[in-house]
Design a protein around this motif. Structure first.
Motif, PDB file in Angstrom:
ATOM      1  N   THR A   1    -137.045   5.140   4.708  1.00  0.00           N
ATOM      2  CA  THR A   1    -136.736   3.992   3.851  1.00  0.00           C
ATOM      3  C   THR A   1    -136.299   4.459   2.468  1.00  0.00           C
ATOM      4  OG1 THR A   1    -138.349   2.613   5.027  1.00  0.00           O
ATOM      5  CG2 THR A   1    -137.679   1.895   2.819  1.00  0.00           C
TER       6      THR A   1
ATOM      7  N   SER B   1    -141.505   5.502  -2.541  1.00  0.00           N
ATOM      8  CA  SER B   1    -141.566   5.518  -1.075  1.00  0.00           C
ATOM      9  C   SER B   1    -141.697   6.940  -0.536  1.00  0.00           C
ATOM     10  CB  SER B   1    -140.325   4.840  -0.497  1.00  0.00           C
ATOM     11  OG  SER B   1    -140.341   4.863   0.906  1.00  0.00           O
TER      12      SER B   1
ATOM     13  N   SER C   1    -137.260   4.157  -4.226  1.00  0.00           N
ATOM     14  CA  SER C   1    -137.089   5.318  -3.341  1.00  0.00           C
ATOM     15  C   SER C   1    -138.026   6.456  -3.741  1.00  0.00           C
ATOM     16  CB  SER C   1    -135.630   5.783  -3.357  1.00  0.00           C
ATOM     17  OG  SER C   1    -135.252   6.252  -4.639  1.00  0.00           O
TER      18      SER C   1
END
Length: 595
Positions: free
Chosen positions: A279, A243, A240
């Motif tokens: 995402t 991303s 995460s």
């Protein structure tokens, strides 16, 4: 002269009701005075609340410093006497003892002290000060132990904080450059440095880079702690982090190249970039959820209610904002208001409030005043904040009933704001002295004040009368900085100054933390007050049908103050970045093995 008179009326209200009679605007839209309107009066009251809070902090600091200086002077005199006694002969000592008998019934002030030589067999003393001379700053309470935390967990949290700090400095450097361009528009002639391209780089960087990464990193500490369990997956946490950082990097490159989703403010990133951010956010919320699901506590602590609520709402929000069949005509306008306002309220504000419910009691070493008030504030936040975005488009072709609903729900926001503010201040009650003894609590206290002021100001701006003056003016720039900077950023700094020493084992330098605090707060005030005054004058000039260029000319001195305030804020970010670096240099505290 007309603009000057209006400005004087603004300052007259700040000075006091006795000065209000100095003038009223004959050029007002109606025969009533501009300042008889509830929204305007409410704004002035909220401004005074901020000034009063800063005065309280300043007076507490001065009182603390004065007390310390007086105490050190007494200790210095005592030390001089002790040194003189060591040089006396036995006969001189006997004479002194005889003389002392005359004063045996006098209170000497050291009855609770001892006569034995000081020792520290248990290692309780962490610092010995021999220089009792005056100090520039009062000494603060420091963390004395390093919390026991898994190395991988510590690296993950620091990864979020460090990258967030980088984006803060980068994003605010862009903002500083844009502020200068307001007063020097011919500064450059390069297309990718134009205002239209750099402004979304600034806003999206501080939104999705600084604030979002900072909140998520702190959430990775709060969620496992309040669940009394380990984080579900460190791997998901790192994915995460990568991303979201990739989304900010690629998004900014696209924006500076002129590739953007031009139909929406704060959603200028094109959909593939936004998908990267979504995402990372989805993985984060899944990680939080699984951690809470395997908690070792019966109750779900209120912090996790806010954090999970913010994450779930934002996933819904981002999805709706990028659906293609909403991107035409008035539908796009309504969705834009929905995203723009809820990005601030349902993501940044809600998540940050969840962090407050953990870090404020921790910093005070006492429980939150009322769990029930926290739950009330949470559910009313979920109810009222969802339909207020349209108040950004009053008097537009948007249906009148939808505008009215937005106004009504904006007024309803006084319920969660009042409940949350009361809960925080009542938690602080009885511990006011701790604010002057801590370098963390001033950030949290000012954050609470700005939370009440900024949120209430937003509700007051939702009135049709105030909106018709302030909308599309620099007043809204001031309001957005009160909320995103005065609330979100100041809270995040306080949380990080509390957390980082406990996981790195190194306290920051007090002087630099104080410098960061005052540069940020003073810079913010120098930024927002001129823009609120100038924005009001600009709106009035438009309503009086003056040439547009006149409103541009009248804003020049206020834009200069904007650049000055922004420079203070940018310098504070440089100091903060150094403090983060300093706290990561290496442990100096002993390890606390209690989990």
């Amino acid at each position: 002269m007309k603009h000057f008179k209006t400005a004087m009326m603004f300052f007259a209200l700040l000075a006091g009701p006795s000065l209000l009679a100095l003038g009223t605007s004959k050029d007002a839209i109606t025969n009533e005075s501009l300042f008889s309107e509830g929204g305007i009066i409410g704004l002035i009251i909220l401004s005074l609340v901020v000034v009063l809070a800063l005065i309280i902090i300043l007076l507490s600091r001065i009182g603390k410093l004065t007390f310390d200086l007086a105490t050190r002077e007494t200790k210095t005199r005592q030390q001089e006497i002790d040194e003189a006694l060591e040089t006396l002969s036995e006969s001189q000592v006997d004479r002194l003892i005889s003389r002392q008998n005359y004063f045996k019934f006098r209170v000497t002030g050291d009855e609770l002290g001892g006569t034995e030589k000081p020792s520290d067999d248990r290692g309780l003393v962490s610092k010995l000060v021999k220089n009792l001379g005056p100090r520039i700053t009062a000494e603060k309470r420091k963390n004395t132990t390093q919390a026991s935390i898994e190395p991988e967990h510590r690296r993950l949290i620091l990864g979020f904080i460090v990258t967030a700090t980088f984006w803060l400095v980068f994003g605010s450097a862009i903002g500083e450059y844009l502020g200068i361009k307001f007063v020097a528009p011919e500064l450059d002639k390069v297309s990718w440095l134009s205002f239209g391209r750099l402004r979304p780089v600034h806003t999206n960087t501080v939104f999705w880079g600084w604030a979002s990464l900072g909140m998520i990193g702190l959430g990775y500490h709060v969620v496992p702690r309040t669940s009394n369990t380990n984080l579900f997956s460190y791997k998901i946490g790192w994915i995460s982090l990568i991303s979201i950082n990739l989304a900010v990097i690629l998004g900014n490159i696209c924006l500076m190249a002129g590739i953007n989703n031009g139909g929406g403010e704060y959603r200028e990133y094109i959909w593939p970039v936004a998908l990267l951010f979504a995402t990372g956010l989805a993985l984060t919320i899944y990680n939080y959820y699984q951690t809470i699901a395997k908690r070792k506590t019966t109750e779900i602590y209120v912090s996790n209610w806010y954090i999970m609520g913010a994450g779930i709402w934002t996933l819904i929000l981002v999805t709706i904002a990028y659906l293609p069949f909403y991107q035409d005509g008035l539908g796009e306008t309504i969705i834009q208001g929905y995203l723009m306002h809820q990005a601030v309220g349902m993501w940044f504000m809600t998540f940050t409030l969840g962090l407050v419910y953990y870090y404020l009691p921790r910093a005070l070493n006492k429980p939150i005043y009322s769990y029930s008030l926290g739950v009330l504030a949470f559910w009313t936040q979920m109810l009222f904040y969802t339909l207020i975005g349209t108040h950004h488009f009053l008097f537009s072709p948007v249906p009148w009933w939808l505008q009215t609903v937005a106004i009504v729900f904006s007024i309803g926001m006084f319920i969660p704001v009042t409940a949350g503010t009361a809960n925080f201040l009542l938690t602080i009650k009885g511990s006011w002295k701790m604010i002057s003894d801590s370098y963390v609590l001033p950030f949290l206290f000012i954050g609470v004040i700005f939370y009440f002021v900024g949120s209430s100001q937003g509700s007051l701006q939702a009135f049709r009368f105030t909106s018709v003056i302030w909308h599309f003016t620099d007043f809204n720039v001031a309001h957005s900085h009160i909320t995103m900077y005065g609330i979100i950023s100041i809270f995040l700094w306080g949380f990080m100054y509390y957390l980082m020493p406990t996981i790195t084992g190194r306290n920051p330098k007090e002087v630099l933390v104080g410098m960061h605090f005052w540069l940020a707060v003073i810079g913010l005030l120098l930024y927002v007050f001129p823009l609120m005054i100038g924005g009001t004058l600009k709106g009035l000039s438009w309503l009086n049908e003056e040439p547009f260029i006149s409103s541009v000319v009248l804003m020049v001195p206020y834009w200069i103050w904007r650049a000055i305030g922004g420079s203070f804020m940018f310098l504070s970010h440089i100091v903060f970045a150094y403090n983060v670096y300093y706290m990561m240099k290496g442990p100096t505290l002993k390890i606390d093995n209690v989990k």
